[in-house]
Design an enzyme around this catalytic site. Sequence first.
Site, mmCIF file in Angstrom:
data_model
loop_
_atom_site.group_PDB
_atom_site.id
_atom_site.type_symbol
_atom_site.label_atom_id
_atom_site.label_comp_id
_atom_site.label_asym_id
_atom_site.label_seq_id
_atom_site.Cartn_x
_atom_site.Cartn_y
_atom_site.Cartn_z
ATOM 1 C CB SER A 35 -0.949 0.026 1.202
ATOM 2 O OG SER A 35 -0.257 0.333 2.396
ATOM 3 C CE LYS A 75 -2.436 2.114 4.671
ATOM 4 N NZ LYS A 75 -1.725 0.886 5.069
#
Length: 210
Positions: free
Chosen positions: A129, A167
């Site tokens: 991701s 993230k």
Amino acid sequence: MSALTKRQEQIVTFIADHMETYDRPPTGTEIADHFGWSSHATAYEQLRWIEKKGYLVRERSGTRGPLRLSLTDKARHLVDDAWMVLGRIPAGPLSDVAGEHLDTVAGLEDLVPVSLKPGDYFLRVDGDSMIDAGLAEGALVVVRSTQEATSGDICAVWVDGDGGTLKTVRFEGNTVHLVPQNSAYPPMQYPAERVRIQGVVVAVLDMRRV
């Protein structure tokens, strides 16, 4: 209190060197003799403080057995420049991040584009991701636990009730946005009280190219 004094650092180094040379830890008397102390009681007092700070474990076999010393991972870092790898962190859906020491790496200082500092540790990237930020699966990221996160930083994050992830973080009022760097993954948002920033990623090392 966790920082060693200069003398305590010297004691830890002496213990490590002695174990390397003689395959056993030094006795209190040997430590006292090495540092020129008239009483081994001074050595034992220093060992007690070093243990309290997390660099040493003292064990005695029976009530009259000899005192055995063993160095912890913190001490290994101090004397060997070995850095902890605290497991894998998902760069994908939230899941549990390894919360215990699993491995160490050493000799990477020349390969990491930042100066490593006390409190830094490595995590291994699991997932894709964050691929557009250059964080490929299997890469090692350097996480700085002592650095305050700001919007736009890539961070190791723990969300209470959901787990951990890697993230980009963005702060908006009482909301924290966790933004992937891969269009296949949607951003997530959580109330700030559920989010704990465990550290800021300050460097990445792609081990596939080493």
